[in-house]
Design an enzyme around this catalytic site. Structure first.
Site, PDB file in Angstrom:
ATOM      1  N   PHE A 138       0.859  -1.187   0.000  1.00 47.02           N
ATOM      2  CA  PHE A 138       0.000   0.000   0.000  1.00 47.02           C
ATOM      3  C   PHE A 138       0.888   1.228   0.000  1.00 47.02           C
ATOM      4  CE2 PHE A 138      -2.455   3.461   1.839  1.00 47.02           C
ATOM      5  CZ  PHE A 138      -3.572   3.421   1.021  1.00 47.02           C
ATOM      6  N   ASP A 223       9.445   2.692   1.603  1.00 45.41           N
ATOM      7  CA  ASP A 223       8.278   3.407   2.127  1.00 45.41           C
ATOM      8  C   ASP A 223       8.199   3.104   3.621  1.00 45.41           C
ATOM      9  OD1 ASP A 223       5.733   4.008   3.060  1.00 45.41           O
ATOM     10  OD2 ASP A 223       4.709   3.418   1.213  1.00 45.41           O
ATOM     11  N   LYS A 252       2.882   9.806   8.570  1.00 45.54           N
ATOM     12  CA  LYS A 252       2.202   9.351   9.798  1.00 45.54           C
ATOM     13  C   LYS A 252       2.771   9.913  11.098  1.00 45.54           C
ATOM     14  CE  LYS A 252       0.019   5.182   7.994  1.00 45.54           C
ATOM     15  NZ  LYS A 252      -1.394   5.461   8.210  1.00 45.54           N
TER      16      LYS A 252
HETATM   17  C1  LIG Z   1       3.029   2.177   3.892  1.00 45.90           C
HETATM   18  C2  LIG Z   1       2.116   3.328   3.566  1.00 45.90           C
HETATM   19  N1  LIG Z   1       2.415   4.104   2.528  1.00 45.90           N
HETATM   20  C3  LIG Z   1       1.630   5.159   2.212  1.00 45.90           C
HETATM   21  C4  LIG Z   1       0.492   5.462   2.924  1.00 45.90           C
HETATM   22  C5  LIG Z   1      -0.355   6.629   2.552  1.00 45.90           C
HETATM   23  O1  LIG Z   1      -0.255   7.624   3.522  1.00 45.90           O
HETATM   24  P1  LIG Z   1      -1.359   8.786   3.621  1.00 45.90           P
HETATM   25  O2  LIG Z   1      -2.635   8.151   4.057  1.00 45.90           O
HETATM   26  O3  LIG Z   1      -0.783   9.756   4.626  1.00 45.90           O
HETATM   27  O4  LIG Z   1      -1.463   9.407   2.259  1.00 45.90           O
HETATM   28  C6  LIG Z   1       0.150   4.654   4.015  1.00 45.90           C
HETATM   29  C7  LIG Z   1      -1.084   4.916   4.783  1.00 45.90           C
HETATM   30  O5  LIG Z   1      -1.633   4.058   5.426  1.00 45.90           O
HETATM   31  C8  LIG Z   1       0.984   3.552   4.339  1.00 45.90           C
HETATM   32  O6  LIG Z   1       0.701   2.748   5.371  1.00 45.90           O
END
Ligand SMILES: Cc1ncc(COP(=O)(O)O)c(C=O)c1O
Length: 397
Positions: A138, A223, A252
């Site tokens: 994700f 990420d 986050k």
């Molecule tokens: C691993 C990862 N990447 C990207 C995102 C996207 O972040 P945002 O919701 O702040 O756009 C998330 C959100 O849950 C995530 O867990």
């Protein structure tokens, strides 16, 4: 407003994007969340890995108030001391050398994708643009990041999707080797897939992948949006394996609940962001930067990374005990500091609901995985109370 007023008001006015928990929250204090009617819950989710210091941490409240009275926002047309101070502190946690501030995780990954592509063209003079990601991943919900995401349900109805993305099976090095070509700019991975069910990259795979990227001249983007900022027991999850990615994205937990993301990169890769190439109005404004600076200061001062590791070790033992007791109900226990997945043999909605009724807020992902991302200040007593509640719910099934 009471909880019912809030629910009714939302039903008429907000887009219906969110499947809400049956709960309104009006106050947070430390590790507790409180409804308008005064019911107190133990928060084992921390706003989805965001409020690492707990809610309304007095030092964060203090810095929010004092910085707001001094300067909130002035745009990226101006130099700002708060950004410099934060950049130094954030880079001090990492092997990386430069940072770009933005507003969310998706925006951080979007920035990383842009950086990788433009670095290949301007830094190396190579026409490499493809981004390879893993199934189950994700990476966000903008058009580029949902295309990068290895889960079809996130993409439904949003086509046509941008070109230049390939998803390969999780932890399959041969598939990755076959997918990398002279068009590949970068491989983008989570060290532990969060939304994907708290699934860590196998260690050998992660090391081999890093070596493969280096050998084939491909950038490695990690990420760390969910795993970063101390969550897994080190400041960054890739540090457990001694990896040195070319780009790291974070969001986050970075600003303790205020919206912030960042793209960190090496000096060399930063050539992909020459002046005027990328930007955002709010990114790293004075208020958010001051708060993030304080968040990292407190994490380091209070050794919250070490604390997350110790709490995780303790909880792993307790959960392994539960698994041994209920081998037909718990399939797997995955504990990485305070990033915790308890995989159930059956869909877990009933267990999740029963835990909520007993006062524990957590998350259910991929239907069967109870996911805990508690504040890093959660106490052993609170985790013990959760284990006891889970034990009683599993024995009553
Ligand atoms: C691993 C990862 N990447 C990207 C995102 C996207 O972040 P945002 O919701 O702040 O756009 C998330 C959100 O849950 C995530 O867990």
């Amino acid at each position: 407003m009471n909880s019912e007023d809030i629910k009714e008001g939302e039903a008429k006015a907000l887009c219906r994007t969110y499947a809400r928990y049956p709960l309104a929250v009006s106050r947070g204090q430390g590790t507790k969340l409180i409804t308008p009617e005064g019911r107190v819950y133990t928060d084992l989710l921390a706003g989805i890995a965001v409020c690492n210091l707990g809610h309304s941490h007095p030092e964060l409240v203090e810095v929010i108030c004092s910085q707001a009275a001094k300067l909130i926002h002035v745009s990226n047309l101006f130099y700002q001391e708060e950004q410099v101070s934060l950049a130094r502190r954030l880079l001090g946690t990492s092997h990386l050398e430069r940072v770009f501030f933005c507003n969310s995780g998706a925006e951080a990954n979007e920035g990383a994708i842009k950086l990788a592509r433009r670095y290949m063209r301007e830094g190396r003079g190579q026409e490499r643009f493809e981004i390879i990601t893993l199934s189950g991943s994700f990476h966000g919900r903008t058009l580029a990041t949902l295309t990068a995401t290895g889960q079809d349900k996130i993409k439904t109805g949003f086509g046509p999707l941008p070109e230049g993305f390939i998803t390969v099976p999780f932890a399959d090095l041969a598939a990755m080797e076959a997918a990398i070509s002279e068009r590949t700019a970068a491989v983008l991975v989570e060290m532990i897939q969060g939304e994907g069910g708290v699934r860590p990259l196998p260690e050998d795979y992660a090391r081999d992948l890093a070596a493969l990227c280096a050998k084939r001249g491909v950038l490695l983007i990690v990420d760390e949006i969910q795993t970063g900022v101390g969550r897994t027991g080190k400041f960054w999850a890739h540090q457990h394996l001694g990896l040195t990615p070319d780009i790291v994205t974070v969001a986050k937990g970075l600003a303790g609940g205020l919206p912030m993301g960042a793209v960190m990169c090496s000096e060399e890769v930063s050539k992909g962001f020459p002046p005027g190439s990328h930007g955002t109005t709010f990114g790293g404004n004075a208020l958010i930067s001051a708060v993030a600076d304080k968040v990292i200061e407190i994490i380091e001062r209070d050794d919250l990374c070490g604390r997350a590791a110790r709490m995780g070790d303790w909880l792993r033992e307790r959960l392994e005990g539960l698994k041994a007791r209920f081998p037909d109900r718990i399939v797997d226990v995955r504990v990485h500091g305070l990033m915790i997945g308890i995989e159930l043999a059956q869909p877990g909605a009933d267990v999740w609901k029963a835990l909520l009724e007993q006062g524990f807020i957590l998350n259910l992902t991929q239907d069967t995985v109870l996911r805990l991302l508690p504040p890093l200040v959660i106490t052993q007593e609170e985790l013990e109370a959760f284990v006891v509640a889970l034990e009683s719910i599993l024995s009553a099934l």
